[in-house]
Design a protein around this motif. Sequence first.
Motif, short mmCIF file in Angstrom:
data_model
loop_
_atom_site.label_atom_id
_atom_site.label_comp_id
_atom_site.label_asym_id
_atom_site.label_seq_id
_atom_site.Cartn_x
_atom_site.Cartn_y
_atom_site.Cartn_z
N SER A 43 42.20 -24.30 1.02
CA SER A 43 41.04 -23.46 1.39
C SER A 43 39.79 -24.00 1.61
CB SER A 43 41.08 -22.39 0.18
OG SER A 43 40.62 -23.17 -0.99
N GLY A 44 40.00 -25.40 1.54
CA GLY A 44 38.51 -26.04 2.30
C GLY A 44 38.51 -25.62 3.78
N TRP A 94 47.57 -16.80 1.74
CA TRP A 94 46.34 -16.64 1.60
C TRP A 94 45.55 -16.32 3.03
CZ3 TRP A 94 42.91 -16.93 -2.70
CH2 TRP A 94 43.53 -17.16 -3.95
N ASN A 95 44.58 -15.47 3.18
CA ASN A 95 43.84 -15.21 4.27
C ASN A 95 43.22 -16.24 5.05
OD1 ASN A 95 41.77 -15.58 2.42
ND2 ASN A 95 40.43 -14.14 3.70
N TYR A 96 43.04 -17.46 4.30
CA TYR A 96 42.41 -18.72 5.11
C TYR A 96 43.72 -19.53 5.81
CZ TYR A 96 44.65 -21.74 1.42
OH TYR A 96 45.56 -22.20 0.58
N ARG A 143 44.44 -20.20 11.64
CA ARG A 143 44.91 -19.57 13.16
C ARG A 143 44.12 -19.64 13.89
NH1 ARG A 143 44.57 -15.04 15.35
NH2 ARG A 143 43.73 -13.82 13.72
N LYS A 144 42.67 -19.10 13.73
CA LYS A 144 41.53 -19.11 14.63
C LYS A 144 40.80 -20.61 14.84
CE LYS A 144 40.18 -14.36 13.07
NZ LYS A 144 39.22 -13.81 12.45
N SER A 145 41.04 -21.44 14.04
CA SER A 145 40.48 -22.75 14.21
C SER A 145 41.48 -23.30 15.32
CB SER A 145 40.71 -23.53 12.76
OG SER A 145 40.11 -24.85 13.06
#
Length: 170
Positions: free
Chosen positions: A42-43, A63-65, A71-73
């Motif tokens: 989650s960092g 988890w959403n992260y 995914r977006k990163s």
Amino acid sequence: MKLEELQNKHEGRLCFVVGAGPSLHFQDLQPLKKHVVIAVNSGILKVPDCDYFVSDDEGAATWNYYKETARKSKCIKLLYETKLKKHTAHFDPEQVILFQHKTWYDLKAKKYHEGGVDMTKDAISPIVGARTSLATALHFAYIMGCDPIVLLGADCCHRDGKRYFWQYPG
């Protein structure tokens, strides 16, 4: 990308390995952009523009992260194959590197590994696995030749009854 391509890729560069401890709530991480940044679990919520994302935790896949932020990163996702291979379909396959690791204790054999666990610069040797994905990220920074390596958000404690930076308001 293959794991071997990471070997000495950032030789001599400063690397920040970003965990998720409560101390991150009080840190401005914008100055890290000019350095190598590895987000652990989650960092990535604190540094979505990181260079690398590391997880060896199957629970992270819920988890959403993991589902959204990672995914977006545009970062390279370094994921523990045994636990996360079946949870990679939402990622760009060009951004995923699956790895295996070795821990100090073999659960299946119910014994300690003879000779222990070595942190080598050899990218094709098993990655060090430990209680947290942070150890895995440290080994990746070492393989990449990063020097020095700085840990952020590796608090190993609670602050105000909170375990993660994202539990604080704002």
